[in-house]
Design a protein around this motif. Structure first.
Motif, short mmCIF file in Angstrom:
data_model
loop_
_atom_site.label_atom_id
_atom_site.label_comp_id
_atom_site.label_asym_id
_atom_site.label_seq_id
_atom_site.Cartn_x
_atom_site.Cartn_y
_atom_site.Cartn_z
N LYS A 90 92.23 128.45 108.10
CA LYS A 90 93.37 129.18 107.36
C LYS A 90 94.73 129.61 108.34
O LYS A 90 95.63 129.75 107.60
N ILE A 91 94.42 129.86 109.47
CA ILE A 91 95.27 130.34 110.51
C ILE A 91 95.82 129.17 111.58
O ILE A 91 96.97 128.68 111.66
N THR A 92 94.87 128.96 112.46
CA THR A 92 94.85 128.03 113.50
C THR A 92 95.63 126.55 113.11
O THR A 92 96.43 126.16 113.55
N LEU A 93 94.88 126.00 112.13
CA LEU A 93 95.20 124.64 111.90
C LEU A 93 96.32 124.36 111.13
O LEU A 93 97.21 123.54 111.28
N PRO A 94 96.76 125.27 110.29
CA PRO A 94 98.14 125.01 109.66
C PRO A 94 99.26 125.42 110.42
O PRO A 94 100.15 124.74 110.50
N TYR A 95 99.03 126.13 111.24
CA TYR A 95 100.23 126.57 112.35
C TYR A 95 100.28 125.27 113.48
O TYR A 95 101.52 124.81 113.49
N VAL A 96 99.33 124.72 113.73
CA VAL A 96 99.36 123.78 114.75
C VAL A 96 99.94 122.51 113.96
O VAL A 96 100.73 121.66 114.59
N LEU A 97 99.32 122.16 112.79
CA LEU A 97 99.93 120.99 111.97
C LEU A 97 101.45 121.14 111.84
O LEU A 97 102.17 120.13 111.78
N PHE A 98 101.81 122.40 111.46
CA PHE A 98 103.23 122.51 111.14
C PHE A 98 104.14 122.35 112.24
O PHE A 98 104.97 121.58 112.05
N ALA A 99 103.54 122.69 113.39
CA ALA A 99 104.49 122.46 114.76
C ALA A 99 104.13 120.92 115.31
O ALA A 99 105.25 120.69 115.96
N THR A 100 103.19 120.52 114.82
CA THR A 100 102.95 119.10 115.55
C THR A 100 102.95 117.91 114.72
O THR A 100 102.50 116.82 115.15
N THR A 101 103.29 117.97 113.21
CA THR A 101 103.49 117.07 112.67
C THR A 101 104.42 115.69 113.05
O THR A 101 103.93 114.62 112.97
N PRO A 102 105.41 116.08 113.51
CA PRO A 102 106.29 114.77 114.01
C PRO A 102 105.65 114.19 115.33
O PRO A 102 105.70 112.99 115.21
N VAL A 103 104.92 114.86 116.10
CA VAL A 103 103.99 114.36 117.08
C VAL A 103 102.89 113.65 116.78
O VAL A 103 102.67 112.59 117.17
N LEU A 104 102.35 113.96 115.70
CA LEU A 104 101.22 113.40 115.13
C LEU A 104 101.62 112.18 114.39
O LEU A 104 101.01 111.11 114.48
#
Length: 459
Positions: free
Chosen positions: A361-375
């Motif tokens: 609920k906290i870590t994964l949504p935040y990291v995904l939001f910040a790294t989607t272009p990199v992903l």
């Protein structure tokens, strides 16, 4: 659901295109209907309107560009443009000493001629707009900007134009021109027995038909395409979550010697990739250390990367790719995790959330939001990862595949056909298919991701 809503909104977006075009054409209509004789003079002869308005430097510059374009078109441009459509009409004959047309060179010069025509059209429009601007300034009793003032603006308000001029020219010549050439090669019969001095011809979509229809290319294409998609998804997910997990582990306060543990992945990342791949190829070869210890234990040597080692070689490729790529994801995730507000975790613990719930609920949504272009870039990189299987298992051709092995990706198959076997047109068609697949997937994922739709969520 998001994908469904996105495609539902496409008709409304398509309907809005004519309105946007009409808004842009409104300015052109205004010039055509309200322009005076001086503007018409610039339409007939570039720079003539500026010369009438006593804008000498700009007027002569526009006039010089038009004269240079006319001279280019008379001496070589028309021939280059004609050669683009015909790709040559005169065949070479060594017996009679006849030097034929080089279709590939004619294609390149034809593309360049089209680029020059487009550039001339842009300058021509700018010339007409400038003449109309001078008319508007005269009608409103304002003194128009002189050449010195406009040149000074290129170092001040319009400095972005000055700074981007050379990079844009470089991109057009060294990036766009080769890409357009590659795309057009996909619509010719260039390759195999048809190479200069033989004349190349346009064949339309026949090369794509060869790839997708029954024949020697189609079965191999669909086999490799299926494995390519599986590889791209598995490799991206493995590298991403392994790197994130490693970053979370090293972010724990209970872990001692974090600097030492972080150094090992960074060292693996710092070593050039092809050296790592060659090292792993030796390790898993018949004469490598792994088979040596297997034989010392009484077993038979295992062909980890041999002709029959389909899934074994694929899993080794995934593992080696993770060894090379996980450290970069770990470093990225480490920086992102350091910016998460720790109050969120404190509030979650007070509410009784478990460690898994906090991650989901906290870590994964935040990291995904910040790294989607990199992903997305990692997915494209893995989809077109040429080096992994080229260095681990390059040069193998397996039964049931045309000029490929069961671990090759589309980019490897393209290389085998175009570089090693001269199927240039088929290779260009495959590269165009790769571009369409990766661009559609990356664009769809990005448009539907929170990074695009909810930009203010974590601010």
């Amino acid at each position: 659901m998001k994908i469904k809503n996105y495609f539902k909104s496409l008709p409304a977006r398509i309907k809005g295109v004519p309105k946007k075009l009409s808004a842009r054409l409104a300015g052109a209509k205004e010039i055509l209907t309200q322009g005076n004789g001086k503007v018409c003079a610039s339409m007939a002869v570039m720079g003539l309107g500026q010369l009438i308005y006593r804008q000498w430097v700009k007027g002569f510059m526009f006039l010089f560009i038009q004269l240079a374009f006319i001279a280019y078109f008379i001496f070589t441009g028309a021939t280059d443009l004609f050669g683009f459509f015909t790709l040559g009409t005169r065949e070479s004959n060594a017996w009679y000493g006849v030097e034929g047309d080089n279709s590939v060179v004619m294609l390149i010069t034809g593309i360049l001629a089209i680029f020059i025509i487009v550039f001339y059209a842009v300058v021509y429009v700018a010339n007409v707009k400038d003449a109309y601007r001078l008319q508007c300034a005269e009608d409103t009793l304002k003194a128009p900007d002189g050449f010195k003032k406009e040149a000074a603006a290129l170092l001040d308000k319009s400095f972005h134009k000055t700074a981007l001029a050379l990079p844009v020219i470089g991109v057009c010549v060294f990036s766009i021109l080769p890409i357009v050439f590659m795309i057009l090669i996909a619509f010719t019969n260039y390759g195999g027995d048809v190479v200069p001095p033989a004349l190349v011809d346009w064949v339309g979509f026949k090369n794509f038909g060869k790839i997708l229809s029954l024949g020697q290319f189609a079965p191999t294409f669909f086999k490799i395409f299926g494995w390519n998609m599986i590889w791209a998804v598995l490799a991206t997910a493995l590298n991403y979550f392994a790197g994130l997990g490693l970053a979370l582990l090293l972010n724990k306060k209970c872990v001692k010697g974090k600097a030492i543990w972080r150094a090992f992945p960074i060292l693996a990342y710092a070593i050039p990739g092809f050296i790592t791949l060659l090292g792993f190829k030796f390790m898993f070869s018949y004469g490598g250390p792994i088979n040596y210890y297997i034989q010392q234990g009484g077993g038979a040597a295992v062909g980890f990367l041999g002709l029959d080692a389909k899934w074994t070689a694929r899993f080794i490729g995934l593992a080696v790719n993770a060894w090379i790529s996980v450290p970069s994801t770990m470093l990225l995730a480490t920086g992102i995790l350091s910016n998460i507000n720790t109050d969120l975790y404190e509030a979650a613990r007070v509410d009784g959330a478990s460690a898994w719930k906090q991650f989901v609920k906290i870590t994964l949504p935040y990291v995904l939001f910040a790294t989607t272009p990199v992903l997305i870039s990692q997915f494209i990189g893995n989809f077109n990862n040429f080096g992994i299987f080229y260095f681990l298992r390059g040069g193998l051709y397996v039964d049931g595949y045309f000029l490929a092995s069961d671990t090759d990706l589309l980019i490897n198959w393209l290389y085998n056909m175009s570089i090693d076997n001269n199927y240039y047109s088929i290779g260009a068609a495959i590269s165009l298919v790769i571009f369409i697949i990766t661009s559609v997937i990356s664009l769809a994922v990005y448009v539907l991701s929170p990074s695009y739709k909810q930009e203010e969520t974590f601010r």
